[in-house]
Design a protein around this motif. Structure first.
Motif, PDB file in Angstrom:
ATOM      1  N   PRO A 252       0.845  -1.198   0.000  1.00 44.15           N
ATOM      2  CA  PRO A 252       0.000   0.000   0.000  1.00 44.15           C
ATOM      3  C   PRO A 252       0.884   1.253   0.000  1.00 44.15           C
ATOM      4  O   PRO A 252       1.918   1.275   0.669  1.00 44.15           O
ATOM      5  CB  PRO A 252      -0.784  -0.098   1.311  1.00 44.15           C
ATOM      6  N   SER A 253       0.493   2.261  -0.778  1.00 48.99           N
ATOM      7  CA  SER A 253       1.316   3.479  -0.807  1.00 48.99           C
ATOM      8  C   SER A 253       0.477   4.633  -1.318  1.00 48.99           C
ATOM      9  O   SER A 253      -0.646   4.443  -1.801  1.00 48.99           O
ATOM     10  CB  SER A 253       2.513   3.289  -1.744  1.00 48.99           C
ATOM     11  N   ASP A 254       1.060   5.849  -1.247  1.00 49.22           N
ATOM     12  CA  ASP A 254       0.366   7.010  -1.787  1.00 49.22           C
ATOM     13  C   ASP A 254       0.928   7.367  -3.168  1.00 49.22           C
ATOM     14  O   ASP A 254       0.753   8.465  -3.649  1.00 49.22           O
ATOM     15  CB  ASP A 254       0.483   8.202  -0.817  1.00 49.22           C
ATOM     16  N   TYR A 255       1.628   6.418  -3.790  1.00 49.48           N
ATOM     17  CA  TYR A 255       2.227   6.684  -5.100  1.00 49.48           C
ATOM     18  C   TYR A 255       1.151   6.743  -6.190  1.00 49.48           C
ATOM     19  O   TYR A 255       0.223   5.955  -6.202  1.00 49.48           O
ATOM     20  CB  TYR A 255       3.254   5.587  -5.447  1.00 49.48           C
ATOM     21  N   PHE A 256       1.326   7.699  -7.085  1.00 44.38           N
ATOM     22  CA  PHE A 256       0.467   7.762  -8.268  1.00 44.38           C
ATOM     23  C   PHE A 256       1.340   7.681  -9.502  1.00 44.38           C
ATOM     24  O   PHE A 256       2.400   8.320  -9.530  1.00 44.38           O
ATOM     25  CB  PHE A 256      -0.350   9.071  -8.302  1.00 44.38           C
ATOM     26  N   PRO A 257       0.954   6.975 -10.553  1.00 41.96           N
ATOM     27  CA  PRO A 257      -0.257   6.195 -10.741  1.00 41.96           C
ATOM     28  C   PRO A 257      -0.258   4.905  -9.907  1.00 41.96           C
ATOM     29  O   PRO A 257       0.701   4.147  -9.953  1.00 41.96           O
ATOM     30  CB  PRO A 257      -0.229   5.816 -12.219  1.00 41.96           C
ATOM     31  N   HIS A 258      -1.354   4.712  -9.179  1.00 44.00           N
ATOM     32  CA  HIS A 258      -1.514   3.505  -8.378  1.00 44.00           C
ATOM     33  C   HIS A 258      -1.774   2.323  -9.322  1.00 44.00           C
ATOM     34  O   HIS A 258      -2.131   2.517 -10.490  1.00 44.00           O
ATOM     35  CB  HIS A 258      -2.635   3.695  -7.356  1.00 44.00           C
ATOM     36  N   PRO A 259      -1.615   1.090  -8.840  1.00 42.09           N
ATOM     37  CA  PRO A 259      -1.686  -0.066  -9.752  1.00 42.09           C
ATOM     38  C   PRO A 259      -2.996  -0.159 -10.533  1.00 42.09           C
ATOM     39  O   PRO A 259      -2.979  -0.478 -11.724  1.00 42.09           O
ATOM     40  CB  PRO A 259      -1.510  -1.274  -8.829  1.00 42.09           C
ATOM     41  N   GLN A 260      -4.118   0.155  -9.893  1.00 38.30           N
ATOM     42  CA  GLN A 260      -5.412   0.010 -10.583  1.00 38.30           C
ATOM     43  C   GLN A 260      -5.533   0.965 -11.762  1.00 38.30           C
ATOM     44  O   GLN A 260      -6.272   0.716 -12.709  1.00 38.30           O
ATOM     45  CB  GLN A 260      -6.592   0.265  -9.626  1.00 38.30           C
ATOM     46  N   PHE A 261      -4.814   2.070 -11.697  1.00 33.95           N
ATOM     47  CA  PHE A 261      -4.933   3.076 -12.741  1.00 33.95           C
ATOM     48  C   PHE A 261      -4.576   2.510 -14.127  1.00 33.95           C
ATOM     49  O   PHE A 261      -5.108   2.921 -15.150  1.00 33.95           O
ATOM     50  CB  PHE A 261      -4.027   4.267 -12.412  1.00 33.95           C
ATOM     51  N   TRP A 262      -3.659   1.525 -14.139  1.00 36.57           N
ATOM     52  CA  TRP A 262      -3.164   1.002 -15.427  1.00 36.57           C
ATOM     53  C   TRP A 262      -4.163   0.068 -16.117  1.00 36.57           C
ATOM     54  O   TRP A 262      -4.100  -0.143 -17.317  1.00 36.57           O
ATOM     55  CB  TRP A 262      -1.842   0.267 -15.204  1.00 36.57           C
ATOM     56  N   GLN A 263      -5.035  -0.549 -15.332  1.00 33.53           N
ATOM     57  CA  GLN A 263      -6.022  -1.508 -15.874  1.00 33.53           C
ATOM     58  C   GLN A 263      -5.356  -2.585 -16.725  1.00 33.53           C
ATOM     59  O   GLN A 263      -5.830  -2.925 -17.816  1.00 33.53           O
ATOM     60  CB  GLN A 263      -7.080  -0.767 -16.696  1.00 33.53           C
ATOM     61  N   ILE A 264      -4.244  -3.126 -16.243  1.00 31.31           N
ATOM     62  CA  ILE A 264      -3.523  -4.109 -17.067  1.00 31.31           C
ATOM     63  C   ILE A 264      -4.268  -5.437 -17.158  1.00 31.31           C
ATOM     64  O   ILE A 264      -3.992  -6.251 -18.027  1.00 31.31           O
ATOM     65  CB  ILE A 264      -2.083  -4.364 -16.561  1.00 31.31           C
ATOM     66  N   GLU A 265      -5.232  -5.633 -16.254  1.00 36.35           N
ATOM     67  CA  GLU A 265      -5.945  -6.917 -16.266  1.00 36.35           C
ATOM     68  C   GLU A 265      -6.717  -7.127 -17.575  1.00 36.35           C
ATOM     69  O   GLU A 265      -7.099  -8.244 -17.911  1.00 36.35           O
ATOM     70  CB  GLU A 265      -6.874  -7.052 -15.048  1.00 36.35           C
ATOM     71  N   ASN A 266      -6.915  -6.050 -18.349  1.00 37.10           N
ATOM     72  CA  ASN A 266      -7.590  -6.202 -19.638  1.00 37.10           C
ATOM     73  C   ASN A 266      -6.684  -6.752 -20.731  1.00 37.10           C
ATOM     74  O   ASN A 266      -7.125  -7.001 -21.841  1.00 37.10           O
ATOM     75  CB  ASN A 266      -8.160  -4.852 -20.095  1.00 37.10           C
TER      76      ASN A 266
END
Ligand code: DGY
Length: 456
Positions: free
Chosen positions: A106-120
């Motif tokens: 967990p972190s306050d870094y941006f872009p956070h992992p969900q932002f990338w939407q790599i699961e698509n």
């Protein structure tokens, strides 16, 4: 002596937190530079991977991690190997090694992992990563460690992953059959807001931007970070990649940013030489790697070399035009052994030694500014706009040694160590007064200080 001080540091720092902060600070005040460098790597060690910086960069970055492994190998070889394994755990199914592996921290870094939407993407790994890559330094690091410490089993273990990554770079990122890899985002160059990318940005007009909040100016002054205009384009590009589900052919066709980067391709060429050496060690065929090397060697000058000016310029693959901006990436082909001796002489004597461009002189007192001071966009404190970076100095001085400029390499090494001595292990340095900028306790500055101390 060394073992004892490392032990002391280990007692002061336990696991992923500093057990006794005062003791750590005491050690940092009195320890040798080597011990302080080791302490920084220990401080940023999460147990699974090493953070590039304690607050600003809380996940695992690709080329940072390669250099960190090099530093770690001097005092903790198993930990260096674990660092590389951790990075490789983020490799995509098609071979891409991402710029960041998040490791669910967990972190306050941006872009956070969900932002990338790599699961698509069908190629995404099971772990959280970005959807872009970074300069491929890892094979070079593995070879350096192997030559010094003989790690044949480890080489055999990681070689297939390295080959897979390089193959992906020479196929999925080869837009024109030249063998030169394209980058689709300035973050892939590792030199995010370098002025060499500004021309390309002028043609990019973000219509609708996804909602986002920058995190990178939380711990570092905004004056030392990329401008808003550039940052918005960084995010806009990610949004385009998400819409194309990271399908390589679509990204090559649709990314408004498509560049052939001298630094990236020089590092890749050198990494292929090193991968070839590893292949020979393992008794593997080198045919495929030889083909990549031949192709790049025969196209490199035509694409990048400017005969009139005696330097290399990056290339905008989208418009088919050379990018006329003079940055320190022009010296990176030396690291790969690509220039002829005459080209090397023109680069060094005409540019690197020229105080109007890169050499100390006037208000600039330290080597090597990452942008020529003659560029109107040169800024001495802003990220990749001009400050001195330890990594660039190391890559350049390794290149100088390759061409027999040992005295100049020694001078740059000495100046680099001086910057670290006076301002600490900073992310980058103001070339006018040696003050530190960006992140503090920066891992690759520490790792490369170890390298420069042990291999003067
Ligand atoms: C950052 O966060 O500034 C990085 O350079 C992007 O990977």
């Amino acid at each position: 002596m060394e073992t004892r001080s490392v032990l002391q540091l280990d007692q002061a720092i336990s696991g992923d937190s500093i057990a006794d902060n005062d003791r750590f600070m005491d050690i940092m005040k009195t320890a040798s530079l080597l011990d302080r460098a080791i302490a920084v790597l220990r401080l940023n060690d999460t147990g699974v991977f090493t953070k590039p910086g304690p607050h600003q960069y809380p996940h695992q970055w690709n080329w940072d991690s390669a250099l960190i492994a090099l530093g770690l190998s001097y005092f903790d070889l198993p930990r260096a190997q674990a660092e590389i394994r951790s990075l490789l755990s983020g490799q995509w199914r098609d071979g891409m090694l991402p710029s960041v592996v998040y490791h669910s921290i967990p972190s306050d870094y941006f872009p956070h992992p969900q932002f990338w939407q790599i699961e698509n993407s069908p190629n995404a790994p099971a772990v959280q990563t970005t959807g872009i890559t970074q300069p491929p330094l890892l094979a070079t690091v593995v070879r350096l460690i192997h030559e010094r410490l003989a790690i044949p089993e480890f080489v055999a273990e990681v070689y297939p992953a390295l080959l897979h990554w390089h193959r992906w770079l020479h196929t999925d990122r080869d837009a024109d059959g030249s063998g030169l890899a394209c980058i689709i985002h300035p973050w892939e160059s590792g030199t995010d807001d370098s002025p060499r990318w500004l021309h390309l940005f002028e043609a990019i007009h973000p219509e609708a931007l996804p909602e986002f909040q920058r995190g990178d100016t939380r711990y570092v002054a905004a004056t030392e970070r990329p401008n808003r205009t550039e940052y918005e384009r960084f995010i806009y590009l990610i949004d385009i990649f998400r819409q194309h589900n990271y399908v390589s052919s679509e990204l090559l066709a649709h990314s408004p940013f498509l560049a052939q980067d001298i630094l990236f391709n020089a590092i890749l060429f050198r990494a292929n030489e090193d991968l070839r050496a590893l292949a020979l060690n393992l008794g593997e065929s080198t045919d495929e790697i030889d083909l990549w090397l031949r192709r790049v060697r025969s196209n490199f000058d035509a694409r990048f070399w400017n005969e009139n000016l005696g330097l290399y310029y990056d290339y905008d693959r989208r418009t088919g035009r050379s990018i006329p901006v003079n940055t320190a990436s022009t010296f990176l082909p030396l690291f790969a052994g690509l220039p002829s001796q005459e080209q090397a002489q023109r680069l060094i004597e005409g540019h690197l030694l020229n105080p109007a461009e890169y050499a100390p002189g006037g208000e600039v007192r330290h080597w090597v500014t990452t942008t020529a001071q003659t560029e109107p966009t040169w800024e001495p404190r802003r990220y990749w706009r001009g400050p001195v970076w330890v990594i660039m100095n190391w890559l350049i001085l390794e290149g100088l040694r390759r061409y027999g400029y040992n005295d100049l390499a020694a001078l740059i090494r000495e100046d680099t160590m001086g910057l670290i001595e006076s301002a600490g292990f900073r992310e980058y340095y103001d070339p006018r007064d040696a003050s530190g900028c960006g992140s503090t306790d920066f891992s690759w500055s520490a790792a490369l200080a170890i390298e420069l101390l042990r291999h003067p």
